[in-house]
Design an enzyme around this catalytic site. Structure first.
Site, short mmCIF file in Angstrom:
data_model
loop_
_atom_site.label_atom_id
_atom_site.label_comp_id
_atom_site.label_asym_id
_atom_site.label_seq_id
_atom_site.Cartn_x
_atom_site.Cartn_y
_atom_site.Cartn_z
N THR A 111 0.00 0.70 6.70
CA THR A 111 0.35 -0.67 5.63
C THR A 111 0.43 -1.77 6.22
O THR A 111 1.19 -2.01 7.34
CB THR A 111 1.48 -0.18 4.64
OG1 THR A 111 2.96 -0.50 5.37
CG2 THR A 111 1.36 0.95 4.04
N GLY A 112 -0.06 -2.88 5.48
CA GLY A 112 -0.15 -4.34 6.41
C GLY A 112 -1.36 -4.80 6.30
O GLY A 112 -2.22 -4.43 5.61
N ARG B 168 -13.57 -7.98 -0.73
CA ARG B 168 -13.09 -7.52 0.49
C ARG B 168 -12.44 -6.06 0.46
O ARG B 168 -12.05 -5.73 -0.21
CB ARG B 168 -11.71 -8.66 0.52
CG ARG B 168 -10.96 -8.35 1.72
CD ARG B 168 -9.81 -7.71 1.61
NE ARG B 168 -9.08 -7.53 2.74
CZ ARG B 168 -7.72 -6.63 2.83
NH1 ARG B 168 -7.61 -5.74 1.77
NH2 ARG B 168 -7.14 -6.57 3.78
N VAL B 169 -12.71 -5.55 1.64
CA VAL B 169 -12.11 -4.16 1.70
C VAL B 169 -11.06 -4.18 3.10
O VAL B 169 -11.43 -4.76 4.01
CB VAL B 169 -13.36 -3.16 2.22
CG1 VAL B 169 -12.75 -1.88 2.38
CG2 VAL B 169 -14.34 -3.30 0.85
N GLY B 170 -9.90 -3.68 2.90
CA GLY B 170 -9.08 -3.53 3.77
C GLY B 170 -9.14 -2.33 4.53
O GLY B 170 -10.20 -1.87 4.62
N ASP B 171 -8.14 -1.94 5.12
CA ASP B 171 -8.26 -0.71 6.21
C ASP B 171 -7.92 0.61 5.21
O ASP B 171 -8.17 1.61 5.79
CB ASP B 171 -7.13 -0.79 7.46
CG ASP B 171 -5.70 -1.28 6.69
OD1 ASP B 171 -5.42 -1.55 5.53
OD2 ASP B 171 -4.63 -0.72 7.34
N THR C 15 0.85 -1.18 0.00
CA THR C 15 -0.22 -0.10 0.01
C THR C 15 0.92 1.31 -0.02
O THR C 15 2.11 1.24 0.38
CB THR C 15 -0.84 -0.05 1.16
OG1 THR C 15 -1.73 -1.24 1.30
CG2 THR C 15 -1.61 1.26 1.50
N GLY D 82 -4.69 -5.28 6.93
CA GLY D 82 -5.66 -4.31 7.23
C GLY D 82 -6.80 -4.91 7.97
O GLY D 82 -7.25 -4.16 9.02
N1 ASP Z 1 -3.43 -2.51 4.40
C1 ASP Z 1 -3.79 -3.34 2.93
C2 ASP Z 1 -4.96 -4.04 3.00
O1 ASP Z 1 -5.41 -4.43 4.04
C3 ASP Z 1 -2.90 -4.12 2.32
C4 ASP Z 1 -1.43 -3.84 2.55
O2 ASP Z 1 -0.96 -2.43 3.10
O3 ASP Z 1 -0.36 -4.48 2.69
O4 ASP Z 1 -5.83 -4.04 2.23
#
Ligand code: ASP
Length: 388
Positions: free
Chosen positions: A285-286, A262-265, A234, A288
């Site tokens: 990032t990471g 699917r929706v992330g953060d 991200t 979510g």
């Molecule tokens: N945070 C993002 C999500 O969960 C993905 C990511 O940053 O790796 O959609």
């Protein structure tokens, strides 16, 4: 208390609550050539604020010059952060954002993004947006041109097209190939059949036989890696200008091979992004799913409001994620999560759940405080690499 002492105190308390020794938290924090540990250096570097300031996840490093240039020329902080992430959204080589982002399990690229504008205290976001490579620009228009905050799926696409955005195929050859390989590894009917000379070697049969050998080898290795370790990624970007006005944005293609819808953060205001013009901004990032459960960005801004530094506030949010797993390191090692923050004074910070990425590379974030863009090592809650 001096910032360093306060920080040590905070981490000692944190170590107690995690049931791990401070020694462990500081284990990889060995003094380097100039006598300062990397963590102490990061703290020293961030102790004094600078304005204007722009920071991002490490994949924004090469675009921060552009954002800083805009800030120095008096542009709005939202112009600066959106310009930075647009560079990464447009880049086919970044397979976690915009064009070239890895698709969902059906092979469709679905993008999420959010923006927040501190001075007008507004927000906009889109989720599961297909065919449009700059979801951050669409999120900004949701904020500026509608009475809503979040548009999703077909409604978000229709809105983007009504605003003049053109549909495009967001798959690159590489991301299409990676999806085909993943599909073949999970669904036997998508792999060459028994009567095919290629039936044993599912990957090689997908690769253009005319490619030069080194390129074939690179592609095979990359495809195998992303199939075995579905990548995440991200870009989050936050800025404060000379006057102390703040904006932020987060944009992503989310988790590779996710379920459609699917929706992330990233598009969730308060999770992947939060800005309060009186206090500061935070983003992430990471994974979510973990961030949403602790409303990470909002938690960080509220923690900074109580007087914590950006770094300590990021660590506090991470400790809540660890708490959700009773600090079980085996489960926690299955994912990564990084928080980024800055405050109104122009102090920045970043903290990662694990000190290193898979393979041992330290987690970093990008900072431009007026002179030059550079990577700064994140503080970390736990020592070692995550396994994702
Ligand atoms: N945070 C993002 C999500 O969960 C993905 C990511 O940053 O790796 O959609």
């Amino acid at each position: 208390m001096a910032p360093w002492t306060r920080r040590r105190f905070f981490l000692t308390t944190l170590a107690g609550s995690l049931g791990i020794g401070t020694k462990k938290i500081f284990a990889a924090d060995a003094p380097n050539g100039n006598g300062l540990s990397s963590l102490a250096q990061a703290t020293a570097a961030t102790a004094k604020g600078t304005r204007p300031l722009i920071i991002s996840s490490s994949n924004g490093l090469n675009a921060l010059d552009l954002g800083m240039g805009l800030l120095k020329r008096g542009h709005d902080t939202l112009d600066a952060v959106v310009a930075v992430v647009n560079v990464v959204e447009d880049d086919p080589r970044d397979n976690s954002v915009g064009y070239g982002g890895l698709p969902n399990e059906d092979g469709d690229v679905e993008l999420d993004a959010s923006v927040m504008h501190g001075p007008t205290r507004r927000a906009g976001a889109v989720a599961s947006l297909r065919y449009i490579k700059n979801p951050s620009k669409v999120a900004r228009l949701v904020m500026e041109q509608t009475d809503h905050v979040l548009l999703v799926g077909p409604g978000a696409l229709r809105f983007a097209e009504m605003q003049g955005f053109e549909r495009m195929n967001l798959l690159t050859n590489e991301s299409r190939l990676a999806w085909l390989r993943w599909k073949a590894s999970t669904t036997p009917n998508w792999a060459p059949g028994l009567d095919s000379p290629d039936w044993k070697d599912k990957v090689a049969s997908l690769i253009d036989p005319n490619l030069p050998e080194p390129e074939k080898a690179r592609l095979l290795a990359w495809v195998d890696d992303v199939v075995t370790h579905p990548p995440t990624g991200t870009i989050n970007c936050l800025a404060v200008n000379e006057k102390g006005d703040i904006s932020g944005t987060t944009t992503t293609s989310g988790l590779a091979w996710k379920i459609a819808g699917r929706v992330g953060d990233s598009p969730i205001i308060g999770a992947g992004l939060y800005v309060d013009n009186d206090v500061g901004a935070a983003g992430s990032t990471g994974r979510g799913e973990e961030n949403i459960k602790v409303s990470g960005a909002h938690t960080i801004v509220e923690t900074m409001r109580k007087g914590k530094s950006p770094t300590d506030a990021c660590l506090e949010a991470l400790s809540r994620v660890a708490r959700n797993y009773n600090n079980d390191k085996t489960r926690l090692s299955k994912f990564y999560l990084v928080f980024y923050a800055l405050n109104k004074d122009g102090v920045h910070g970043g903290a990662s759940l694990w000190s290193a990425a898979r393979g041992g590379r330290p987690r970093t974030y990008a900072v431009h405080d007026g002179s030059q863009a550079r990577l700064v090592e994140c503080a970390s809650l736990l020592q070692g690499p995550s396994s994702d």
